[in-house]
Enzyme design. Structure first.
Site, PDB file in Angstrom:
ATOM      1  N   LYS A 132       0.824  -1.209   0.000  1.00 35.45           N
ATOM      2  CA  LYS A 132       0.000   0.000   0.000  1.00 35.45           C
ATOM      3  C   LYS A 132       0.867   1.273   0.000  1.00 35.45           C
ATOM      4  O   LYS A 132       0.659   2.170  -0.816  1.00 35.45           O
ATOM      5  CB  LYS A 132      -0.942   0.003   1.215  1.00 35.45           C
ATOM      6  CG  LYS A 132      -1.926  -1.166   1.218  1.00 35.45           C
ATOM      7  CD  LYS A 132      -2.860  -1.133   2.410  1.00 35.45           C
ATOM      8  CE  LYS A 132      -2.148  -1.257   3.739  1.00 35.45           C
ATOM      9  NZ  LYS A 132      -1.400  -2.529   3.902  1.00 35.45           N
ATOM     10  N   THR A 133       1.834   1.319   0.910  1.00 38.85           N
ATOM     11  CA  THR A 133       2.706   2.497   0.974  1.00 38.85           C
ATOM     12  C   THR A 133       3.497   2.637  -0.326  1.00 38.85           C
ATOM     13  O   THR A 133       3.660   3.736  -0.862  1.00 38.85           O
ATOM     14  CB  THR A 133       3.665   2.389   2.183  1.00 38.85           C
ATOM     15  OG1 THR A 133       2.878   2.297   3.376  1.00 38.85           O
ATOM     16  CG2 THR A 133       4.577   3.592   2.282  1.00 38.85           C
TER      17      THR A 133
ATOM     18  N   ASP B 296      -2.133   6.930   5.956  1.00 38.16           N
ATOM     19  CA  ASP B 296      -2.048   5.515   6.292  1.00 38.16           C
ATOM     20  C   ASP B 296      -3.017   5.215   7.438  1.00 38.16           C
ATOM     21  O   ASP B 296      -3.333   6.102   8.224  1.00 38.16           O
ATOM     22  CB  ASP B 296      -0.612   5.205   6.732  1.00 38.16           C
ATOM     23  CG  ASP B 296      -0.209   3.773   6.405  1.00 38.16           C
ATOM     24  OD1 ASP B 296      -1.068   3.012   5.919  1.00 38.16           O
ATOM     25  OD2 ASP B 296       0.958   3.430   6.636  1.00 38.16           O
TER      26      ASP B 296
ATOM     27  N   ARG C 248       6.554  -7.997   1.709  1.00 40.34           N
ATOM     28  CA  ARG C 248       7.435  -7.571   2.796  1.00 40.34           C
ATOM     29  C   ARG C 248       8.080  -8.781   3.459  1.00 40.34           C
ATOM     30  O   ARG C 248       9.255  -8.769   3.802  1.00 40.34           O
ATOM     31  CB  ARG C 248       6.671  -6.755   3.847  1.00 40.34           C
ATOM     32  CG  ARG C 248       7.570  -6.435   5.064  1.00 40.34           C
ATOM     33  CD  ARG C 248       6.886  -5.585   6.104  1.00 40.34           C
ATOM     34  NE  ARG C 248       6.647  -4.254   5.600  1.00 40.34           N
ATOM     35  CZ  ARG C 248       5.533  -3.566   5.815  1.00 40.34           C
ATOM     36  NH1 ARG C 248       4.564  -4.100   6.515  1.00 40.34           N
ATOM     37  NH2 ARG C 248       5.385  -2.363   5.317  1.00 40.34           N
TER      38      ARG C 248
ATOM     39  N   THR D 115      -5.868  -1.381   6.582  1.00 42.67           N
ATOM     40  CA  THR D 115      -5.829  -2.832   6.702  1.00 42.67           C
ATOM     41  C   THR D 115      -7.227  -3.351   7.040  1.00 42.67           C
ATOM     42  O   THR D 115      -7.450  -4.549   7.080  1.00 42.67           O
ATOM     43  CB  THR D 115      -4.865  -3.270   7.829  1.00 42.67           C
ATOM     44  OG1 THR D 115      -5.150  -2.485   8.990  1.00 42.67           O
ATOM     45  CG2 THR D 115      -3.426  -3.038   7.428  1.00 42.67           C
TER      46      THR D 115
HETATM   47  N1  LIG Z   1       4.173  -5.298  -5.837  1.00 42.64           N
HETATM   48  C1  LIG Z   1       5.395  -5.268  -5.282  1.00 42.64           C
HETATM   49  N2  LIG Z   1       6.483  -5.535  -6.013  1.00 42.64           N
HETATM   50  C2  LIG Z   1       7.696  -5.543  -5.432  1.00 42.64           C
HETATM   51  N3  LIG Z   1       7.932  -5.263  -4.139  1.00 42.64           N
HETATM   52  C3  LIG Z   1       6.886  -4.974  -3.372  1.00 42.64           C
HETATM   53  C4  LIG Z   1       5.565  -4.941  -3.894  1.00 42.64           C
HETATM   54  N4  LIG Z   1       4.717  -4.624  -2.903  1.00 42.64           N
HETATM   55  C5  LIG Z   1       5.461  -4.450  -1.811  1.00 42.64           C
HETATM   56  N5  LIG Z   1       6.772  -4.659  -2.075  1.00 42.64           N
HETATM   57  C6  LIG Z   1       7.863  -4.634  -1.101  1.00 42.64           C
HETATM   58  O1  LIG Z   1       7.328  -4.978   0.170  1.00 42.64           O
HETATM   59  C7  LIG Z   1       7.624  -3.976   1.136  1.00 42.64           C
HETATM   60  C8  LIG Z   1       6.371  -3.667   1.921  1.00 42.64           C
HETATM   61  O2  LIG Z   1       5.471  -2.941   1.123  1.00 42.64           O
HETATM   62  P1  LIG Z   1       4.632  -1.707   1.718  1.00 42.64           P
HETATM   63  O3  LIG Z   1       4.223  -0.878   0.568  1.00 42.64           O
HETATM   64  O4  LIG Z   1       5.407  -1.028   2.797  1.00 42.64           O
HETATM   65  O5  LIG Z   1       3.383  -2.479   2.332  1.00 42.64           O
HETATM   66  P2  LIG Z   1       2.133  -1.905   3.159  1.00 42.64           P
HETATM   67  O6  LIG Z   1       2.221  -0.411   3.119  1.00 42.64           O
HETATM   68  O7  LIG Z   1       0.935  -2.441   2.452  1.00 42.64           O
HETATM   69  O8  LIG Z   1       2.266  -2.468   4.535  1.00 42.64           O
HETATM   70  C9  LIG Z   1       8.161  -2.777   0.372  1.00 42.64           C
HETATM   71  O9  LIG Z   1       9.297  -2.281   0.994  1.00 42.64           O
HETATM   72  C10 LIG Z   1       8.509  -3.283  -1.003  1.00 42.64           C
HETATM   73  O10 LIG Z   1       9.903  -3.453  -1.108  1.00 42.64           O
HETATM   74 MG   LIG Z   2       2.454   0.820   4.788  1.00 43.51          MG
END
Ligand SMILES: Nc1ncnc2c1ncn2[C@@H]1O[C@H](COP(=O)(O)OP(=O)(O)O)[C@@H](O)[C@H]1O
Ligand SMILES: [Mg+2]
Length: 357
Positions: free
Chosen positions: A69-70, A114, A222, A163
């Protein structure tokens, strides 16, 4: 530990690890692996906005921790060529905090909020008007003498992440022009991510090694990246640095990740459900207390994966274990266990667990 803390702690492995996480984040939509439908839809939303020279609709990203998401929020800003402002629901305690953020946005800026489901009520109401009319009412004074001063704000794009989409109030949800639900990744997609990260980290990994790490990553990028780094440590200290299937297996066994990708929390939840509650049904909070976790953590972090794996089902009477759960932990279900002796088989990784109503 709450779900949010767990989400944060997943990244908070020290400044080095955080820098690595940042380095591994895909920067553009084309580098973003998987979530094909979301990617395509989002690409259309962004491109048509660029073509019309307008700010795109507000975007809501819902999905479990670590699904990207981030990363997508950052990509949206990059694709639009606009700055990104980052804040979160819990960080905005009062409407005034939100007004301060909104009133300093530049034209077209992307505001990432977020955990938007945790926004305080007054801030949420202010956000409605900001999203719809690019205007806020700043209340000055208290009691009968209080006056609302309308303030124009620059057109912006809100990217909300949550989430727990179900906890978002309807009026807020309705103000997003584009809602993307991010699901667990397929093993093949995670394999691409693992190989990409290995390349960026300068880690040598075989195809089979990458498949092994990907297959145990709980469908979550992640976690894939985190396991890759732990397996790399193992490879450097105990072997010649190359991650093979054998080595990945040995390393992940050491880190208590089993062959289905269940981690310590997943297994604790499952074990408790089987051993203490005979397979259920048991309520979420009772189950959470039995493993010493917040209900939200169990619900947001552990359960979706267990349901997806066909090991646990959510029913109106509580959580129940499937026959596959007993088999996975090598236990024999008692004759009165829920679903025992039925032909009910959720062991195909599908999502049917949620359909038992
Ligand atoms: N579609 C994707 N392709 C490659 N790497 C990804 C992808 N989605 C997430 N990641 C990796 O996973 C990690 C976590 O993603 P993040 O965007 O922080 O998740 P969320 O915000 O949903 O908790 C990031 O640092 C990134 O390196
Ligand atoms: Mg996040």
């Amino acid at each position: 530990m709450s779900a949010e803390e767990r989400i944060v702690s997943a990244d908070a492995e020290g400044p080095d690890e955080q820098a690595i996480e940042a380095a591994l984040r895909p920067k553009r939509l084309d580098d973003f692996v998987g979530q094909n439908r979301v990617r395509e839809q989002l690409s259309l939303v962004l491109r048509s906005a660029l073509k019309r020279g307008r700010t795109p609709d507000h975007v809501l990203l819902s999905g479990g921790p670590g699904l990207g998401k981030t990363t997508l929020a950052m990509i949206i800003a990059a694709e639009l060529g606009k700055p990104l402002r980052i804040s979160s629901g819990p960080a905005i305690e009062r409407a005034g905090d939100l007004a301060a953020v909104l009133s300093t946005l530049s034209e077209g800026e992307v505001l990432f909020l977020d955990e938007i489901h945790r926004l305080a009520r007054p801030a949420e109401e202010m956000l409605y008007m900001a999203m719809e009319d690019f205007r806020v009412d700043v209340v000055v004074g208290k009691g009968p003498g209080a006056t609302a001063i309308p303030l124009d704000i620059a057109p912006f794009t809100l990217v909300g992440a949550t989430t727990r989409a179900g906890m978002l109030p309807g009026p807020l949800r309705d103000r997003f022009g584009f809602v993307a639900h991010m699901d667990f990744y397929e093993p093949a997609e995670l394999e691409v991510i693992v190989k990409r990260s290995a390349r960026l980290l300068g880690v040598k990994i075989t195809e089979e090694g990458a498949a092994e790490v990907a297959g145990r990553s709980r469908g979550t990028p992640r976690i894939a990246n985190r396991l890759l780094r732990r397996v790399r440590d193992y490879a450097e200290v105990r072997a010649d640095g190359v991650i093979t299937r054998e080595l990945a297996r040995d390393a992940l066994a050491l880190y208590e990740v089993d062959e289905r990708g269940l981690d310590r929390l997943d297994r604790a939840v499952l074990e408790s459900l089987l051993r203490k509650f005979g397979g259920g049904p048991v309520g979420l909070s009772t189950l959470a207390v039995s493993v010493g976790e917040e209900p939200e953590t169990v619900e947001v972090v552990a359960e979706p994966f267990l349901v997806r794996q066909g090991l646990l089902a959510r029913t109106p009477r509580g959580r129940i274990a499937t026959p596959a759960a007993w088999a996975h932990l090598g236990l024999t279900p008692p004759p009165n266990a829920p679903l025992a002796g039925t032909l009910f088989d959720l062991d195909d990784g599908g999502d049917q667990g949620t359909m038992i109503k």
